[in-house]
Design an enzyme around this catalytic site. Sequence first.
Site, short mmCIF file in Angstrom:
data_model
loop_
_atom_site.label_atom_id
_atom_site.label_comp_id
_atom_site.label_asym_id
_atom_site.label_seq_id
_atom_site.Cartn_x
_atom_site.Cartn_y
_atom_site.Cartn_z
N ALA A 43 15.21 -71.20 43.58
CA ALA A 43 14.64 -70.58 44.78
C ALA A 43 13.12 -70.54 44.73
CB ALA A 43 15.18 -69.15 44.95
N GLY A 60 10.46 -67.53 37.83
CA GLY A 60 10.73 -68.72 37.01
C GLY A 60 10.43 -70.01 37.76
N CYS A 61 10.83 -70.06 39.01
CA CYS A 61 10.61 -71.28 39.80
C CYS A 61 9.12 -71.50 40.08
CB CYS A 61 11.42 -71.22 41.09
SG CYS A 61 13.20 -71.17 40.77
N THR A 62 8.38 -70.41 40.25
CA THR A 62 6.93 -70.51 40.45
C THR A 62 6.27 -71.03 39.18
OG1 THR A 62 6.96 -68.77 42.11
CG2 THR A 62 4.84 -69.23 41.04
N ALA A 112 7.13 -74.78 38.91
CA ALA A 112 6.43 -75.59 39.92
C ALA A 112 4.94 -75.70 39.58
CB ALA A 112 6.63 -74.99 41.31
#
Length: 157
Positions: free
Chosen positions: A43, A48-50, A53
């Site tokens: 998401a 974590g995804c930030t 990325a």
Amino acid sequence: MTEQKRLSAGDQAPAFTLKDSEGKQVSLSDFQGRSVVVYFYPAAGTPGCTTQACDFRDNLGELSESGFDVLGISPDKPEKLAKFRDEEGLNFPLLSDPDRSVLAGWGAFGEKQNYGKTVVGVIRSTFLVGPDGKIVKAMYNVRATGHVAKLLRELPA
């Protein structure tokens, strides 16, 4: 856990066409003849995804010098991806797979362990796809932190 499809080195990368953060169609075949890092994340905007990325963003120059383009894929809608891209200054395409069909086709959606419980969701995964469209390396259940540095160390020559 039930058995789910997993890709391995040498497999043909499953074709896809998805909308990017601008709503434009992007296909894996657009990158034919180039090497591509395809990574799947749960998401946009989550911690974590930030982290993941931003690691790809910060290392895009080195990946490009090694001949790799980067594509990030999540179930988020294009509008959310555009906001994520703008907030984090992301410099590679983010693709939307709201029905999770591409995620499933790559083995990146299904049962996983989350804090000791079996849940169904996006399995954080990264794939190196060669210029011939074949999987060079398939990595499932990767960690968001430190993953890109590990990937850079393991890039094929």
